[in-house]
Design an enzyme around this catalytic site. Sequence first.
Site, PDB file in Angstrom:
ATOM      1  N   ARG A 120      -4.332  40.368 -89.643  1.00 59.41           N
ATOM      2  CA  ARG A 120      -3.458  41.267 -88.856  1.00 59.41           C
ATOM      3  C   ARG A 120      -3.841  41.323 -87.384  1.00 59.41           C
ATOM      4  NH1 ARG A 120      -4.339  43.820 -93.589  1.00 59.41           N
ATOM      5  NH2 ARG A 120      -2.558  43.801 -95.008  1.00 59.41           N
ATOM      6  N   LYS A 142       3.988  37.255 -75.850  1.00 61.37           N
ATOM      7  CA  LYS A 142       4.956  36.812 -76.866  1.00 61.37           C
ATOM      8  C   LYS A 142       4.412  35.547 -77.515  1.00 61.37           C
ATOM      9  CE  LYS A 142       9.151  36.803 -74.782  1.00 61.37           C
ATOM     10  NZ  LYS A 142      10.576  36.457 -74.871  1.00 61.37           N
ATOM     11  N   GLU A 184      10.299  27.757 -63.091  1.00 66.64           N
ATOM     12  CA  GLU A 184       9.972  29.157 -63.441  1.00 66.64           C
ATOM     13  C   GLU A 184       9.316  29.871 -62.254  1.00 66.64           C
ATOM     14  OE1 GLU A 184      10.866  30.833 -66.044  1.00 66.64           O
ATOM     15  OE2 GLU A 184      11.330  29.326 -67.559  1.00 66.64           O
ATOM     16  N   LYS A 230       5.326  38.114 -63.328  1.00 66.27           N
ATOM     17  CA  LYS A 230       5.435  38.290 -64.787  1.00 66.27           C
ATOM     18  C   LYS A 230       4.557  39.458 -65.243  1.00 66.27           C
ATOM     19  CE  LYS A 230       5.981  36.431 -69.235  1.00 66.27           C
ATOM     20  NZ  LYS A 230       6.242  35.330 -70.132  1.00 66.27           N
ATOM     21  N   GLU A 240      10.288  44.069 -74.359  1.00 64.68           N
ATOM     22  CA  GLU A 240      11.650  43.776 -73.934  1.00 64.68           C
ATOM     23  C   GLU A 240      12.619  44.935 -74.096  1.00 64.68           C
ATOM     24  OE1 GLU A 240      12.593  40.093 -75.967  1.00 64.68           O
ATOM     25  OE2 GLU A 240      11.933  39.037 -74.178  1.00 64.68           O
ATOM     26  N   ARG A 244      11.926  43.709 -68.788  1.00 63.78           N
ATOM     27  CA  ARG A 244      11.511  42.332 -69.075  1.00 63.78           C
ATOM     28  C   ARG A 244      12.693  41.355 -69.016  1.00 63.78           C
ATOM     29  NH1 ARG A 244       6.537  40.607 -72.952  1.00 63.78           N
ATOM     30  NH2 ARG A 244       6.794  38.385 -72.750  1.00 63.78           N
ATOM     31  N   ASN A 248      14.591  36.710 -67.642  1.00 59.28           N
ATOM     32  CA  ASN A 248      15.556  35.773 -68.236  1.00 59.28           C
ATOM     33  C   ASN A 248      16.557  35.258 -67.218  1.00 59.28           C
ATOM     34  OD1 ASN A 248      14.607  35.687 -70.865  1.00 59.28           O
ATOM     35  ND2 ASN A 248      15.584  37.649 -71.328  1.00 59.28           N
ATOM     36  N   HIS A 251      18.356  32.050 -67.719  1.00 57.14           N
ATOM     37  CA  HIS A 251      18.017  31.578 -69.058  1.00 57.14           C
ATOM     38  C   HIS A 251      19.180  31.613 -70.050  1.00 57.14           C
ATOM     39  CE1 HIS A 251      14.002  31.425 -67.565  1.00 57.14           C
ATOM     40  NE2 HIS A 251      13.477  31.129 -68.734  1.00 57.14           N
ATOM     41  N   HIS A 255      19.492  28.324 -71.791  1.00 51.71           N
ATOM     42  CA  HIS A 255      19.317  28.175 -73.246  1.00 51.71           C
ATOM     43  C   HIS A 255      20.523  27.482 -73.865  1.00 51.71           C
ATOM     44  CE1 HIS A 255      16.223  31.683 -73.522  1.00 51.71           C
ATOM     45  NE2 HIS A 255      15.619  30.509 -73.431  1.00 51.71           N
ATOM     46  N   HIS A 267      12.959  22.492 -70.558  1.00 55.05           N
ATOM     47  CA  HIS A 267      13.337  23.895 -70.368  1.00 55.05           C
ATOM     48  C   HIS A 267      13.568  24.218 -68.883  1.00 55.05           C
ATOM     49  CE1 HIS A 267      13.368  28.189 -71.094  1.00 55.05           C
ATOM     50  NE2 HIS A 267      12.374  28.353 -70.221  1.00 55.05           N
TER      51      HIS A 267
HETATM   52  N1  LIG Z   1       5.782  32.917 -75.284  1.00 57.31           N
HETATM   53  C1  LIG Z   1       6.547  32.905 -74.231  1.00 57.31           C
HETATM   54  O1  LIG Z   1       6.769  33.938 -73.589  1.00 57.31           O
HETATM   55  C2  LIG Z   1       7.151  31.618 -73.793  1.00 57.31           C
HETATM   56  C3  LIG Z   1       7.782  31.522 -72.548  1.00 57.31           C
HETATM   57  C4  LIG Z   1       8.283  30.292 -72.144  1.00 57.31           C
HETATM   58  C5  LIG Z   1       8.168  29.195 -72.969  1.00 57.31           C
HETATM   59  N2  LIG Z   1       7.552  29.322 -74.184  1.00 57.31           N
HETATM   60  C6  LIG Z   1       7.391  28.155 -75.067  1.00 57.31           C
HETATM   61  O2  LIG Z   1       6.621  27.182 -74.376  1.00 57.31           O
HETATM   62  C7  LIG Z   1       6.952  25.890 -74.899  1.00 57.31           C
HETATM   63  C8  LIG Z   1       7.127  24.930 -73.761  1.00 57.31           C
HETATM   64  O3  LIG Z   1       5.934  24.867 -73.024  1.00 57.31           O
HETATM   65  P1  LIG Z   1       5.507  23.545 -72.228  1.00 57.31           P
HETATM   66  O4  LIG Z   1       6.577  23.157 -71.302  1.00 57.31           O
HETATM   67  O5  LIG Z   1       4.155  23.807 -71.693  1.00 57.31           O
HETATM   68  O6  LIG Z   1       5.570  22.448 -73.335  1.00 57.31           O
HETATM   69  P2  LIG Z   1       4.565  21.802 -74.392  1.00 57.31           P
HETATM   70  O7  LIG Z   1       3.496  22.697 -74.859  1.00 57.31           O
HETATM   71  O8  LIG Z   1       5.453  21.227 -75.419  1.00 57.31           O
HETATM   72  O9  LIG Z   1       3.901  20.649 -73.526  1.00 57.31           O
HETATM   73  C9  LIG Z   1       4.710  19.606 -73.019  1.00 57.31           C
HETATM   74  C10 LIG Z   1       4.001  18.271 -73.154  1.00 57.31           C
HETATM   75  O10 LIG Z   1       2.967  18.188 -72.181  1.00 57.31           O
HETATM   76  C11 LIG Z   1       1.746  17.809 -72.805  1.00 57.31           C
HETATM   77  N3  LIG Z   1       0.687  18.404 -72.003  1.00 57.31           N
HETATM   78  C12 LIG Z   1       0.268  19.678 -71.952  1.00 57.31           C
HETATM   79  N4  LIG Z   1      -0.636  19.852 -71.010  1.00 57.31           N
HETATM   80  C13 LIG Z   1      -0.826  18.639 -70.423  1.00 57.31           C
HETATM   81  C14 LIG Z   1      -1.629  18.176 -69.367  1.00 57.31           C
HETATM   82  N5  LIG Z   1      -2.429  19.004 -68.690  1.00 57.31           N
HETATM   83  N6  LIG Z   1      -1.585  16.861 -69.052  1.00 57.31           N
HETATM   84  C15 LIG Z   1      -0.756  16.026 -69.718  1.00 57.31           C
HETATM   85  N7  LIG Z   1       0.052  16.407 -70.717  1.00 57.31           N
HETATM   86  C16 LIG Z   1       0.019  17.707 -71.061  1.00 57.31           C
HETATM   87  C17 LIG Z   1       1.848  18.349 -74.197  1.00 57.31           C
HETATM   88  O11 LIG Z   1       0.966  17.671 -75.065  1.00 57.31           O
HETATM   89  C18 LIG Z   1       3.325  18.067 -74.491  1.00 57.31           C
HETATM   90  O12 LIG Z   1       3.535  16.753 -74.879  1.00 57.31           O
HETATM   91  C19 LIG Z   1       8.181  26.065 -75.758  1.00 57.31           C
HETATM   92  O13 LIG Z   1       7.812  26.019 -77.114  1.00 57.31           O
HETATM   93  C20 LIG Z   1       8.682  27.473 -75.402  1.00 57.31           C
HETATM   94  O14 LIG Z   1       9.351  28.097 -76.479  1.00 57.31           O
HETATM   95  C21 LIG Z   1       7.046  30.494 -74.601  1.00 57.31           C
END
Ligand SMILES: NC(=O)c1ccc[n+]([C@@H]2O[C@H](COP(=O)([O-])OP(=O)(O)OC[C@H]3O[C@@H](n4cnc5c(N)ncnc54)[C@H](O)[C@@H]3O)[C@@H](O)[C@H]2O)c1
Length: 373
Positions: A120, A142, A184, A230, A240, A244, A248, A251, A255, A267
């Site tokens: 938990r 999140k 972003e 943020k 949210e 918050r 978006n 977005h 999306h 994204h």
């Molecule tokens: N929790 C939240 O509030 C929130 C907000 C925005 C996005 N997200 C989530 O974040 C994810 C997207 O994040 P992302 O864009 O970081 O994508 P990701 O984690 O999929 O990484 C993108 C690619 O880059 C590679 N990578 C990561 N760091 C690297 C580095 N330093 N050098 C080389 N390659 C590297 C990864 O292995 C992957 O192939 C989505 O799943 C989205 O839903 C969550």
Amino acid sequence: MSDVRRVTVTGERPYDVVIGRNLLAELPATLGKSVRRVLVVHPAALATTADAVIEDLRAHGYETFGAEVPDAEEAKTAQVAAFLWGVLGQADFTRSDAIVAVGGGATTDLGGFVAATWLRGIQVVQVPTTVLAMVDAAVGGKTGINTAEGKNLVGAFHPPAAVLCDLAALESMQPFDFVAGLAEIVKAGFIADPRILELVEGHVDLLKDPVAAARSEVLLELVERAVVVKAEVVGEDLKEAGLREILNYGHTFGHAIEHVERYQWRHGAAVSVGMVYVAELARLAGRLPDDVVARHRAVLTSLGLPTTYRGDRWERLLAAMRRDKKTRGDLLRFVVLEGIGKPVRLEGPDPTLLAAAYAEIAEGATSSTAISL
Ligand SMILES: NC(=O)c1ccc[n+]([C@@H]2O[C@H](COP(=O)([O-])OP(=O)(O)OC[C@H]3O[C@@H](n4cnc5c(N)ncnc54)[C@H](O)[C@@H]3O)[C@@H](O)[C@H]2O)c1
């Protein structure tokens, strides 16, 4: 550059987002004294960084385990979460132990979710390695995984114990992934901090080169400023309830593009088009002056981000926007600007206005603001 910046996210359990280079030494202090075991979760692409983290933690006396997870979205599944629960169970992780997630937003979302659910809730330290994860995914608490029915449908609010943004990690990023993350940061500029926009506009060439940018004071300041935006929002509104929502910005339409493109678009690229769409929507609704809309296009285009989308997808985009989880009932809701740093909610805009804004960003369309650039 040896500068280290700290941003505190307030809330029930305040935590620091630390931004700088070579931050490994910070990790033990963030874990606190009661932690004995640490699981370091990472994708193969970050194995070298994760190994350094593991070695460092062992040197500090922690019983440390590494778990390699699949890359990107492949990691955000119930199966991978169950694999990690298995690792935690085998190693007898107790409630006072911890997870460290090293990777992009997919890894930090997964690591945070597993930490939220094990016994938990055990603590998680996020070590984001993409721009998007540093300024968005890893900050705010999140966490989540995907199901066959959609992205992020299962999750929990579980703020981290700390977030370490080591800019050196960004040097290995692919240029377009890096730039997509900047969308972003630009968003944070439009909704709350005009200085961000000036910094981006003044350093476009630097920012298109991940290695040069990662070594610069400019990126340090941009990441810090975006994290502050943020942090201020989630510090007041973890779950949210209202404020918050401004995060978006761009977005809802973004999306929808991601959905129509079956998540083959980055994204940040989708959010870039989404921001121009809502800027046009606000302009057409009489809320936003032409020059601010033009500034959206100019800054995003200068970074190499898209600001238009194919013109034959309106019905599908509209359907996707109606299904967006942020929609309440049948009413479409957008965050629009009344000026830079002045976000407001626009509920249930006239359908003709929605379509007219689409016409402004649709490829092949002639947009008055685009022409004036
Ligand atoms: N929790 C939240 O509030 C929130 C907000 C925005 C996005 N997200 C989530 O974040 C994810 C997207 O994040 P992302 O864009 O970081 O994508 P990701 O984690 O999929 O990484 C993108 C690619 O880059 C590679 N990578 C990561 N760091 C690297 C580095 N330093 N050098 C080389 N390659 C590297 C990864 O292995 C992957 O192939 C989505 O799943 C989205 O839903 C969550």
